[in-house]
Design a protein around this motif. Structure first.
Motif, PDB file in Angstrom:
ATOM      1  N   LYS A 129      -1.045  11.831   1.428  1.00  0.00           N
ATOM      2  CA  LYS A 129      -2.399  12.001   2.579  1.00  0.00           C
ATOM      3  C   LYS A 129      -1.348  12.102   4.100  1.00  0.00           C
ATOM      4  N   ASN A 131      -0.480   5.962   1.426  1.00  0.00           N
ATOM      5  CA  ASN A 131      -0.825   7.233   0.627  1.00  0.00           C
ATOM      6  C   ASN A 131       0.195   8.341   1.108  1.00  0.00           C
ATOM      7  N   THR A 132       1.313   8.415   0.570  1.00  0.00           N
ATOM      8  CA  THR A 132       2.321   9.528   0.906  1.00  0.00           C
ATOM      9  C   THR A 132       1.791  10.891   1.043  1.00  0.00           C
ATOM     10  N   HIS A 152       2.992  11.929  -6.611  1.00  0.00           N
ATOM     11  CA  HIS A 152       1.902  11.506  -6.308  1.00  0.00           C
ATOM     12  C   HIS A 152       0.595  11.946  -7.302  1.00  0.00           C
ATOM     13  N   TRP A 175       3.551  16.301  -6.270  1.00  0.00           N
ATOM     14  CA  TRP A 175       2.226  15.596  -6.821  1.00  0.00           C
ATOM     15  C   TRP A 175       1.621  16.425  -7.987  1.00  0.00           C
ATOM     16  N   SER A 196      -6.557  -1.440  -8.179  1.00  0.00           N
ATOM     17  CA  SER A 196      -6.211  -0.699  -6.975  1.00  0.00           C
ATOM     18  C   SER A 196      -5.846  -2.009  -5.920  1.00  0.00           C
ATOM     19  N   GLN A 250      -5.609   6.982  -5.361  1.00  0.00           N
ATOM     20  CA  GLN A 250      -5.919   7.047  -3.854  1.00  0.00           C
ATOM     21  C   GLN A 250      -6.022   8.287  -3.385  1.00  0.00           C
ATOM     22  N   THR A 251      -5.782   9.306  -4.312  1.00  0.00           N
ATOM     23  CA  THR A 251      -6.354  10.615  -4.000  1.00  0.00           C
ATOM     24  C   THR A 251      -7.179  11.328  -4.963  1.00  0.00           C
ATOM     25  N   GLN A 263      -6.464   4.791   3.459  1.00  0.00           N
ATOM     26  CA  GLN A 263      -5.512   5.511   2.756  1.00  0.00           C
ATOM     27  C   GLN A 263      -5.885   6.188   1.535  1.00  0.00           C
ATOM     28  N   ILE A 264      -7.342   6.103   1.449  1.00  0.00           N
ATOM     29  CA  ILE A 264      -8.013   7.245   0.466  1.00  0.00           C
ATOM     30  C   ILE A 264      -7.897   8.644   1.021  1.00  0.00           C
ATOM     31  N   CYS A 265      -7.706   9.465   0.194  1.00  0.00           N
ATOM     32  CA  CYS A 265      -7.578  10.875   0.335  1.00  0.00           C
ATOM     33  C   CYS A 265      -8.714  11.783  -0.331  1.00  0.00           C
TER      34      CYS A 265
END
Length: 257
Positions: free
Chosen positions: A9, A6-7, A69, A41, A128, A91-92, A144-146
């Motif tokens: 995060k 996750n870029t 993102h 983002w 996912s 992911q976010t 990797q979850i934000c």
């Protein structure tokens, strides 16, 4: 094979500042267009945009080819909605109206697999996990979850220090419009009292080691927020960009009649 990094995060963890934009038109075509604009983002807005699971899924799909993102704002912090958005590939997540430490703790559990959380284990069927192609999804997804929570009223501000103590919260977004309304200044986020509350909150978030976030279309306010430590900063919205540009163009030529 682990999940993709996750870029967004990673940037927040490194202390970087990233600039974003709201995407509220609820269209894959306009989301794809916004993905070419160069923002770090983009927020797919499920709270105030006319979005549902399928329209958000479609926007996640087109933004996969973008360097921007995708951040999904759910309409409310419900466990089942969060599960659906994560399985769809987000992911976010940005969760509105967080008012207590207890609520924030449950949100952390919602985005975390057992035994430490409540996220349902069905990734073999999900986008996912690339439909079971990411074999290590279950053991690598949590990292990797934000999770970003919105504090946007006086009750939330009163609980801010407790919320900031919770592990698993990556960032806290201060919502200027709702906060202004709750402080008795509907439509006037520039009121000195509102601005003082916003900047104080951003400094407290930064001091606690979390990433502070804000939406501002007012350049002086944006600069003040950056000075106060804001890291993820939305500086516009697709709806406003289209609406204001269209109005200006129409006014320009209607005035020649």
């Amino acid at each position: 094979m682990p999940v993709p990094i996750n870029t967004f995060k990673k940037s927040l963890s490194a202390g970087d500042t990233v600039f974003g934009c709201w995407v509220g038109l609820a269209s894959p075509f306009s989301a794809e267009l916004m993905g070419t604009a160069g923002f770090d983002w983009l927020v797919i807005d499920g709270e105030h945009g006319p979005n549902d699971l399928r329209s958000i899924l479609a926007q996640l799909q087109v933004l996969e080819a973008s360097d921007s993102h995708p951040v999904v704002r759910v309409p409310v912090g419900e466990t089942y909605l969060i599960k659906q958005m994560l399985d769809a590939g987000a992911q976010t997540l940005l969760v509105p109206m967080v008012e207590s430490a207890a609520q924030a703790r449950q949100l952390v559990r919602d985005v975390t697999y057992p035994p430490h959380g409540d996220r349902g284990v069905g990734y073999a069927l999900s986008r996912s996990a690339r439909f079971s192609q990411i074999s290590d999804y279950g053991t690598t997804a949590d990292a990797q979850i934000c999770l970003l929570v919105q504090v946007e009223n006086l009750k939330g501000l009163a609980a801010l220090d407790e919320i900031l103590e919770i592990d698993g919260i990556d960032g806290v977004f201060i919502g200027p419009a709702d906060l202004a309304a709750d402080m008795g200044h509907m439509g006037n986020a520039q009121h000195p009292d509102v601005q003082a509350a916003i900047m104080d909150a951003l400094r407290r978030i930064k001091a606690a080691g979390k990433a502070p976030g804000i939406l501002s279309t007012n350049d002086p306010m944006t600069l003040d927020a950056l000075d106060a430590g804001a890291q993820f900063v939305a500086v516009g919205a697709d709806v406003l960009l289209l609406s204001h540009s269209a109005q200006a163009l129409a006014k320009k030529w209607q005035s020649t009649k």
